[in-house]
Design a protein around this motif. Structure first.
Motif, PDB file in Angstrom:
ATOM      1  N   THR A 267       0.847  -1.201   0.000  1.00 49.27           N
ATOM      2  CA  THR A 267       0.000   0.000   0.000  1.00 49.27           C
ATOM      3  C   THR A 267       0.877   1.244   0.000  1.00 49.27           C
ATOM      4  OG1 THR A 267      -0.107  -0.110   2.403  1.00 49.27           O
ATOM      5  CG2 THR A 267      -1.961  -1.043   1.203  1.00 49.27           C
ATOM      6  N   ASP A 268       0.419   2.235  -0.674  1.00 49.69           N
ATOM      7  CA  ASP A 268       1.113   3.530  -0.729  1.00 49.69           C
ATOM      8  C   ASP A 268       0.624   4.436   0.381  1.00 49.69           C
ATOM      9  OD1 ASP A 268       2.622   3.106  -2.980  1.00 49.69           O
ATOM     10  OD2 ASP A 268       2.122   5.091  -3.785  1.00 49.69           O
ATOM     11  N   HIS A 269       1.551   5.045   1.053  1.00 48.87           N
ATOM     12  CA  HIS A 269       1.138   6.029   2.057  1.00 48.87           C
ATOM     13  C   HIS A 269       1.703   7.381   1.708  1.00 48.87           C
ATOM     14  CE1 HIS A 269      -0.531   3.082   4.874  1.00 48.87           C
ATOM     15  NE2 HIS A 269       0.362   2.285   4.330  1.00 48.87           N
TER      16      HIS A 269
END
Ligand SMILES: Nc1ncnc2c1ncn2[C@@H]1O[C@H](COP(=O)(O)OP(=O)(O)O)[C@@H](O)[C@H]1O
Ligand SMILES: Nc1ncnc2c1ncn2[C@@H]1O[C@H](COP(=O)(O)OP(=O)(O)O)[C@@H](O)[C@H]1O
Lengths: 146, 112, 146, 112
Positions: D6-8
């Motif tokens: 996941t990209d944060h």
């Protein structure tokens, strides 16, 4: 050197300096800071400079001419920021000699001259200049519309 | 054929006050300029670039230097102050017509 | 708000401002210009800043605490440049409430806190600070050796 | 094998007042910071680089932002003012130990 305005005025600053060229720059410092607290001016830096210059000319004349040869005196200056109409009112008082302002000639701008630019500059830079000579309590009333 | 070639060095002095020039401090600038003029310097550049404030006592010093320099067949050239309000005062008093004006000290020097 | 010093003092500047945070910066402008006319200081910019900050803290406290809930008042400040010994003397007067300065705790520097740095800064930055509470005429006497 | 990637994106906001921060103007700075904190921003850089003067009301605004940001698991980092005298006040009050300090906004951002 009493002033006309009540002491409680919320937008009036009073400053009283020795009539000496050394400390007149302090008035410029006051004016610069005053202008930094007035929002939404067009060319605030230029307007501030022009008021500083006008006040400097009036006060330098008081030191050089009104108090010339007299015991050390004082110059009392008040600044009032008015909102309606929007303007800065400057009142300058001294207890030196008075003079006949109508006898002072305009400078000849065609050739550079050493003296005579002071009052010319004040008239050019301020919207009102009224001099009220009065023996021991001369009064300069200057207005800059903002 | 005899050809005489002589070298001439013209001394141009740049005077650049760095502070307010007013009724208090103008005397110091006048003394410096008078000293240079008395020493025979007649080509002067007064660089007002960094002068933040100039009153009529400051203007008086400029004019008196100009008069003395021109009497000695020299000239005083001015460099415009960076401060816009001060530039406008030089225009208002027509000093920009009486003096030759330059944007930098280098430009003023090369215009002699 | 009469002052102790004679009006003729040649190195004294008096300024009287509304007790409002808006115009306290004017005092800083005065101090900065005053310092520009004092020659030969070590770190003039830092010394000037420190005096400006001390005066700002004293006056901001007067606005926020001494006049809190009272009708608009004034703050009268005088600056005197002394030559022997070389120092700047600042006197600040208000007509607001007085308080018990000895009851004010030192700030705990181990953890950042929101209040309580004002008087600490004044004590650190000036060489003398004397508060004389007096009903309707409180007096702060500050000295910076130069 | 299932791999979840996941990209944060962490939002760090730099607030750089350009004028004097004192008992008069500090309220405006506080409002801006409160607004950012209320919107969920908890990583703040307050860039004091161009602040010429900072009084204890200004210091109070910095501390209250720090407290709120830390409560939200964020932080407030400060950029040193260019004005040397103001830097010394931050040392005198030990603000340089309570806050993490950086020389530039970029350095402050990359230290989060
Ligand atoms: N406050 C004053 N008191 C007495 N005389 C004054 C005052 N202000 C100006 N004057 C007179 O008006 C003249 C013109 O003033 P000004 O335009 O400022 O030029 P300058 O001061 O360079 O002569 C002065 O030379 C002086 O004679
Ligand atoms: N001029 C004053 N008049 C009344 N109370 C004052 C005055 N100056 C300071 N105080 C009191 O001293 C306390 C500490 O002042 P200070 O160190 O400046 O911190 P702060 O103003 O941030 O609380 C103030 O909270 C106030 O109660």
């Amino acid at each position: 050197m009493e002033s006309d305005e009540p002491m409680s005025e919320e937008h009036t600053i009073r400053i009283d300096v020795p009539a000496s060229h050394r400390y007149l720059n302090v008035l410029g410092g006051c004016i610069a800071e005053l202008f930094s607290r007035i929002d939404g001016l067009h060319e605030p830096q230029v307007v501030s400079y022009n008021v500083q210059l006008a006040v400097q000319e009036i006060c330098a004349n008081i030191v050089s001419h009104a108090y010339q040869g007299l015991a050390p005196g004082r110059i009392a200056v008040s600044f009032t920021v008015d909102q309606a109409p929007r303007r800065l009112v400057v009142d300058v008082r001294d207890t030196g000699r008075s003079f006949d302002i109508d006898a002072v000639p305009e400078p000849n701008l065609e050739e550079a001259q050493i003296h005579g630019y002071g009052l010319f500059l004040v008239r050019q830079l301020m919207d009102e200049m009224v001099y009220t000579p009065q023996g021991n309590n001369n009064h300069w009333h200057l207005v800059k519309n903002l | 054929m005899e050809i005489i070639i002589t070298d001439h060095v013209v001394r141009i002095v740049v005077v650049a006050p760095q502070d307010r020039v007013d009724a208090f401090s103008a005397g110091e600038l006048r003394e410096r300029l008078d000293q240079l003029l008395a020493e025979g310097t007649s080509m002067l550049v007064i660089d007002l670039g960094n002068v933040p404030f100039l009153d009529s006592a400051g203007l008086a010093v400029l004019v008196s230097a100009l008069k003395r320099a021109r009497q000695a067949n020299g000239d005083v050239k001015l460099v415009w102050p960076k401060e816009e309000a001060a530039r406008r005062i030089l225009r208002l008093t027509r000093f920009d017509r009486v003096f030759s004006m330059a944007d930098t000290a280098e430009a003023a020097i090369s215009s002699f």
